[in-house]
Design an enzyme around this catalytic site. Structure first.
Site, PDB file in Angstrom:
ATOM      1  N   GLU A   4      30.956  34.445  42.871  1.00 50.90           N
ATOM      2  CA  GLU A   4      31.831  33.266  42.830  1.00 50.90           C
ATOM      3  C   GLU A   4      32.721  33.264  44.059  1.00 50.90           C
ATOM      4  OE1 GLU A   4      34.284  32.642  39.317  1.00 50.90           O
ATOM      5  OE2 GLU A   4      32.656  33.277  38.007  1.00 50.90           O
ATOM      6  N   GLU A  59      34.004  39.366  34.935  1.00 53.21           N
ATOM      7  CA  GLU A  59      35.444  39.579  35.110  1.00 53.21           C
ATOM      8  C   GLU A  59      36.122  40.221  33.903  1.00 53.21           C
ATOM      9  OE1 GLU A  59      37.317  35.984  36.480  1.00 53.21           O
ATOM     10  OE2 GLU A  59      36.191  36.014  38.356  1.00 53.21           O
TER      11      GLU A  59
HETATM   12  C1  GBH Z   1      37.019  32.811  37.753  1.00 54.59           C
HETATM   13  O1  GBH Z   1      38.202  33.331  37.275  1.00 54.59           O
HETATM   14  C2  GBH Z   1      36.155  32.554  36.568  1.00 54.59           C
HETATM   15  O2  GBH Z   1      35.042  33.419  36.506  1.00 54.59           O
HETATM   16  C3  GBH Z   1      35.725  31.136  36.399  1.00 54.59           C
HETATM   17  O3  GBH Z   1      35.310  30.942  35.096  1.00 54.59           O
HETATM   18  C4  GBH Z   1      36.864  30.223  36.801  1.00 54.59           C
HETATM   19  O4  GBH Z   1      36.625  28.904  36.515  1.00 54.59           O
HETATM   20  C5  GBH Z   1      37.077  30.413  38.268  1.00 54.59           C
HETATM   21  O5  GBH Z   1      37.323  31.750  38.592  1.00 54.59           O
HETATM   22  C6  GBH Z   1      38.232  29.591  38.835  1.00 54.59           C
HETATM   23  O6  GBH Z   1      39.416  29.970  38.242  1.00 54.59           O
HETATM   24  O7  GBH Z   1      47.674  30.902  36.692  1.00 54.59           O
HETATM   25  O8  GBH Z   1      48.777  32.409  38.244  1.00 54.59           O
HETATM   26  O9  GBH Z   1      48.552  33.020  35.922  1.00 54.59           O
HETATM   27  C7  GBH Z   1      39.191  33.622  38.191  1.00 54.59           C
HETATM   28  C8  GBH Z   1      40.223  34.526  37.522  1.00 54.59           C
HETATM   29  C9  GBH Z   1      42.101  34.463  36.077  1.00 54.59           C
HETATM   30  C10 GBH Z   1      42.289  33.678  38.275  1.00 54.59           C
HETATM   31  C11 GBH Z   1      43.370  33.746  35.697  1.00 54.59           C
HETATM   32  C12 GBH Z   1      43.536  32.937  37.909  1.00 54.59           C
HETATM   33  C13 GBH Z   1      45.416  32.860  36.439  1.00 54.59           C
HETATM   34  C14 GBH Z   1      46.481  33.102  37.446  1.00 54.59           C
HETATM   35  N1  GBH Z   1      41.404  33.793  37.142  1.00 54.59           N
HETATM   36  N2  GBH Z   1      44.218  33.606  36.843  1.00 54.59           N
HETATM   37  S1  GBH Z   1      47.985  32.321  37.035  1.00 54.59           S
END
Ligand code: GBH
Length: 483
Positions: free
Chosen positions: A389, A199
């Site tokens: 994922e 990512e």
């Molecule tokens: C993935 O990220 C990751 O690869 C993994 O490590 C993680 O644990 C999993 O998904 C579950 O989250 O709070 O509205 O600002 C997902 C990408 C990036 C999605 C940060 C959520 C925050 C959105 N994430 N994002 S917000």
């Protein structure tokens, strides 16, 4: 006369009762109609779970591990929920044998995990920490002894803190390649599937532009574009390093959270809009990696802030891959319009339903369209795909008897696997699925407040408990079908 099963007869009775209740007449019940097709996956489809080093390992200072940017960030007051850190996490550093038994009990064929770069190179480059590598060697041996194939991500955001400038520096991309070379050389006899990075946007934009993730900076467009460039360059150099150091036949790819657009209606014009939206919105990352060049529209849009590219960079970035991993959780919706770019993103109404994490908007068709859009655009570049994922958080409650009835997670998974089946059925080359996550863990800025596991972890005792979703997934794997 057609024979009818007891179940079908029952349905007929129910329909008749409903008709009486509603006071309307229904068309005669069609007895003997074919049962819906059971959603079976092809033989050999791979079922797995995914995790990441900093989220599960703990043992942050054990056996010579150096700090990562996430150790620094999580120890900085105010950066994570409740000040939570990955110091202990699930303590998988010590309890990995238990975790392999959880996998074994599920019946998975495969497990996606990541390596902590700073366990192997405590400052990111130079001196090797043999004990760090030995740990991964033990985990891999334990997986193989239990017939579980490891799929390993080299980098899941835990950048060594010792690397000056982090992803602002091109040297980090080079250090990453050296790290990939070393690890693939030493584990390459046992591990046949590698992913370089996980990512891009999460360790570039979220870390250096938005500041929500490590290292928590808010830089301007120019530096951010250079950071994005260093990230995709690291991937490209990593692919080359693994190919040069691992035995032939080794499969190399990456795990990317492509932004997924679902056509607002399944008509030709909106399907085309979703495809264009996919290409445009993933411009600095997946689009550039798969095209081997930055889109003209992206360069024009960024103008003087566009990344500086050195000779050989684009060739490395566009290195052919053996497979593409996509992490898919949520949809966006695209509609065709009369603009020059040909599409517009639909705004999400505040009433849109979501899972426990507010960002996990529920739209299971995203997993179908995520696969389809990417394959329709880059067919010849993507010989195989994995869902690296997919999963969701729930407000899990452990009952006194040690159960967690996470019916919402089961609902989420069942619906996504139903939609993924559609993609597989239509011939898209999806070879496997990794559920995020094997167990509750350190959910980055959300700390331990959001649980994504199909095993509940009591973070005081570190005891693991299978949730209802683990039972459900175990059955999915055993029947190779969605039930
Ligand atoms: C993935 O990220 C990751 O690869 C993994 O490590 C993680 O644990 C999993 O998904 C579950 O989250 O709070 O509205 O600002 C997902 C990408 C990036 C999605 C940060 C959520 C925050 C959105 N994430 N994002 S917000």
């Amino acid at each position: 006369m057609k024979t009818i099963s007891r179940r079908q007869f029952g349905k007929g009775v129910a329909a008749a009762a409903a008709a009486t209740y509603a006071g309307i007449s229904l068309p005669e019940f069609a007895f003997g109609e074919p049962q819906p097709k059971r959603l079976e996956y092809p033989k050999g489809f791979l079922w797995g779970c995914a995790t990441a080093s900093y989220q599960i390992e703990g043992g942050a200072k054990d056996d010579g591990r150096g700090p990562s940017l996430w150790d620094v960030f999580s120890h900085t007051p105010g950066k994570t929920h409740n000040g939570d850190t990955g110091d202990v996490a699930d303590d998988s550093y010590h309890l990995y044998k238990q975790d392999v038994q959880l996998l074994k009990n599920l019946g998975v064929n495969t497990y996606r995990m990541s390596i902590s770069w700073s366990r192997v190179f405590p400052t990111g480059k130079g001196e090797v920490n043999q004990k760090g590598l030995d740990y991964y060697s033990r985990v891999v041996d334990e997986l193989l002894a239990n017939d579980i194939t490891p799929y390993i991500t080299m980098f899941h955001w835990d950048t060594p803190a010792g690397l000056q400038g982090g992803w602002q520096s091109r040297d980090t991309s080079k250090a990453f390649a050296d790290y990939c070379a070393y690890v693939s050389k030493h584990l390459g006899d046992k591990v046949k599937h590698w992913m370089t990075t996980n990512e891009f946007i999460c360790f570039t934009d979220l870390g250096y532009k938005i500041g929500q993730f490590a290292p928590g900076m808010k830089l301007a467009a120019g530096p951010v574009n250079q950071i994005r460039h260093n990230a995709i360059l690291a991937h490209g150099l990593g692919v080359q390093a693994i190919r040069a150091n691992a035995p032939s036949g080794t499969q190399v790819g990456l795990a990317e959270n492509a932004i997924v657009y679902v056509p607002v209606m399944e008509t030709d014009e909106h399907i085309e809009a979703a495809r264009k939206a996919t290409r445009d919105s993933n411009a600095p990352f997946l689009t550039t990696v798969l095209d081997g060049k930055y889109p003209e529209s992206y360069l024009a849009q960024e103008g003087a802030n566009a990344p500086k590219v050195e000779v050989g960079d684009m060739q490395a970035i566009g290195s052919p891959i053996d497979f593409l991993g996509v992490n898919i959780y949520v949809p966006l919706f695209a509609r065709a319009d009369g603009s020059a770019k040909g599409w517009v993103e639909e705004p999400m109404p505040s009433s849109y339903p979501h899972m426990y994490s507010p960002w996990i908007n529920l739209g299971p068709e995203c997993i179908y369209w995520g696969v389809r859009n990417v394959c329709d655009i880059w067919k010849e570049k993507v010989p195989a795909m994995y869902i690296t994922e997919n999963g969701a958080s729930s407000d899990d409650v452990l009952t006194p008897e040690g159960h967690v009835e996470d019916v919402d997670r089961v609902m989420y998974l069942r619906n996504h696997l139903t939609q993924l089946h559609r993609a597989v059925d239509e011939g898209y080359p999806v070879k496997g699925y990794f559920l995020w996550s094997l167990l509750d863990n350190f959910e980055w800025a959300d700390g331990y407040s959001k649980r994504f596991g199909i095993h509940y972890v009591d973070f005081k005792t570190l005891k693991r408990y299978p949730k209802l979703s683990a039972e459900w997934y175990k059955n999915t794997i055993a029947t190779n079908a969605v039930e």
